[in-house]
Design a protein around this motif. Structure first.
Motif, PDB file in Angstrom:
ATOM      1  N   MET A   1     -11.679 -22.125   2.954  1.00 49.97           N
ATOM      2  CA  MET A   1     -10.832 -21.253   2.150  1.00 49.97           C
ATOM      3  C   MET A   1     -11.179 -19.793   2.437  1.00 49.97           C
ATOM      4  N   THR A   2     -10.141 -18.988   2.589  1.00 46.61           N
ATOM      5  CA  THR A   2     -10.380 -17.568   2.853  1.00 46.61           C
ATOM      6  C   THR A   2     -10.506 -16.811   1.544  1.00 46.61           C
ATOM      7  N   ASP A   3     -11.481 -15.960   1.517  1.00 43.00           N
ATOM      8  CA  ASP A   3     -11.741 -15.169   0.332  1.00 43.00           C
ATOM      9  C   ASP A   3     -10.922 -13.879   0.430  1.00 43.00           C
ATOM     10  N   LEU A   4      -9.889 -13.761  -0.405  1.00 37.20           N
ATOM     11  CA  LEU A   4      -9.027 -12.586  -0.327  1.00 37.20           C
ATOM     12  C   LEU A   4      -9.419 -11.535  -1.351  1.00 37.20           C
ATOM     13  N   THR A   5      -9.432 -10.303  -0.909  1.00 31.98           N
ATOM     14  CA  THR A   5      -9.747  -9.189  -1.796  1.00 31.98           C
ATOM     15  C   THR A   5      -8.451  -8.435  -2.080  1.00 31.98           C
ATOM     16  N   HIS A   6      -8.174  -8.201  -3.346  1.00 30.03           N
ATOM     17  CA  HIS A   6      -6.988  -7.428  -3.716  1.00 30.03           C
ATOM     18  C   HIS A   6      -7.339  -5.952  -3.735  1.00 30.03           C
ATOM     19  N   LEU A   7      -6.437  -5.153  -3.164  1.00 37.06           N
ATOM     20  CA  LEU A   7      -6.634  -3.721  -3.264  1.00 37.06           C
ATOM     21  C   LEU A   7      -5.304  -2.992  -3.110  1.00 37.06           C
ATOM     22  N   THR A   8      -5.235  -1.828  -3.757  1.00 35.72           N
ATOM     23  CA  THR A   8      -4.024  -1.026  -3.771  1.00 35.72           C
ATOM     24  C   THR A   8      -4.042  -0.063  -2.596  1.00 35.72           C
ATOM     25  N   CYS A   9      -2.874   0.105  -1.977  1.00 36.63           N
ATOM     26  CA  CYS A   9      -2.774   1.047  -0.851  1.00 36.63           C
ATOM     27  C   CYS A   9      -2.881   2.479  -1.371  1.00 36.63           C
ATOM     28  N   PRO A  10      -3.758   3.311  -0.775  1.00 37.80           N
ATOM     29  CA  PRO A  10      -3.910   4.694  -1.241  1.00 37.80           C
ATOM     30  C   PRO A  10      -2.665   5.532  -0.961  1.00 37.80           C
ATOM     31  N   SER A  11      -1.807   5.053  -0.066  1.00 33.72           N
ATOM     32  CA  SER A  11      -0.664   5.856   0.335  1.00 33.72           C
ATOM     33  C   SER A  11       0.616   5.459  -0.411  1.00 33.72           C
ATOM     34  N   CYS A  12       0.995   4.163  -0.400  1.00 35.77           N
ATOM     35  CA  CYS A  12       2.253   3.754  -1.048  1.00 35.77           C
ATOM     36  C   CYS A  12       2.006   2.959  -2.331  1.00 35.77           C
TER      37      CYS A  12
ATOM     38  N   PRO B   1      -8.516 -10.447   3.706  1.00 37.59           N
ATOM     39  CA  PRO B   1      -9.712 -11.303   3.756  1.00 37.59           C
ATOM     40  C   PRO B   1     -10.968 -10.430   3.649  1.00 37.59           C
ATOM     41  N   ALA B   2     -11.882 -10.833   2.792  1.00 33.76           N
ATOM     42  CA  ALA B   2     -13.069 -10.014   2.519  1.00 33.76           C
ATOM     43  C   ALA B   2     -13.788  -9.623   3.818  1.00 33.76           C
ATOM     44  N   ALA B   3     -13.807 -10.539   4.772  1.00 34.51           N
ATOM     45  CA  ALA B   3     -14.521 -10.289   6.029  1.00 34.51           C
ATOM     46  C   ALA B   3     -13.864  -9.185   6.849  1.00 34.51           C
ATOM     47  N   LYS B   4     -12.592  -8.881   6.558  1.00 39.17           N
ATOM     48  CA  LYS B   4     -11.868  -7.882   7.365  1.00 39.17           C
ATOM     49  C   LYS B   4     -11.893  -6.483   6.746  1.00 39.17           C
ATOM     50  N   LEU B   5     -12.524  -6.329   5.605  1.00 41.03           N
ATOM     51  CA  LEU B   5     -12.504  -5.031   4.926  1.00 41.03           C
ATOM     52  C   LEU B   5     -13.102  -3.934   5.789  1.00 41.03           C
TER      53      LEU B   5
END
Ligand SMILES: [Zn+2]
Length: 146
Positions: free
Chosen positions: A1-12, A19-23
């Motif tokens: 299972m991939t661990d997904l991190t939610h985050l808001t775009c600073p621009s739009c 995926p947490a590993a790609k942060l």
């Protein structure tokens, strides 16, 4: 299972799931392609701050400042330097309390500069007064260690 991190775009301000590993791999927004994890501070207004607090699973450090405040302006390059050092663990934002005055009373801000560290929508800690990059980095690290 991939661990997904939610985050808001600073621009739009679109809500992204990364995926947490790609942060740390310079992810970009699915909607506007802007950098989701910029290593420089980005500007927020009150509505945008609310969105970040609602969605973000990445810690957010906000510098509450104003253009008329000398110590705030002196601290700006130190804050930017700390942002580079802490990327991609923490995102750094700036909120102009002169333009967005409602924020000042909502967060009971009595003096600026003031930094507030948020994590998962909650205030973790706050620190008034101008700080240099090294103090900012060690203060943030200390409060995220729990
Ligand atoms: Zn975007």
């Amino acid at each position: 299972m991939t661990d997904l991190t939610h985050l808001t775009c600073p621009s739009c301000q679109a809500k992204n799931r990364i995926p947490a590993a790609k942060l740390g791999a310079r992810p970009s927004c699915g909607v506007c392609k802007a950098q989701l994890m910029p290593d420089t501070p980005f500007e927020l207004d009150e509505a945008q701050l609310n969105k970040h607090l609602k969605n973000d699973e990445v810690p957010l450090l906000v510098d509450f400042w104003a253009p008329w405040c000398g110590p705030c302006r002196m601290m700006a390059p130190q804050f930017a330097d700390a942002a580079k050092q802490m990327s991609p663990k923490v995102r750094f934002a700036k909120l102009d309390t002169e333009q967005h005055q409602a924020v000042g009373s909502r967060y009971q801000i009595r003096g600026i500069p003031l930094i507030i560290l948020f994590d998962h929508g909650r205030e973790v800690a706050r620190q008034p007064g101008a700080m240099d990059a090294r103090s900012i980095v060690s203060w943030v690290s200390q409060h995220l260690k729990r």
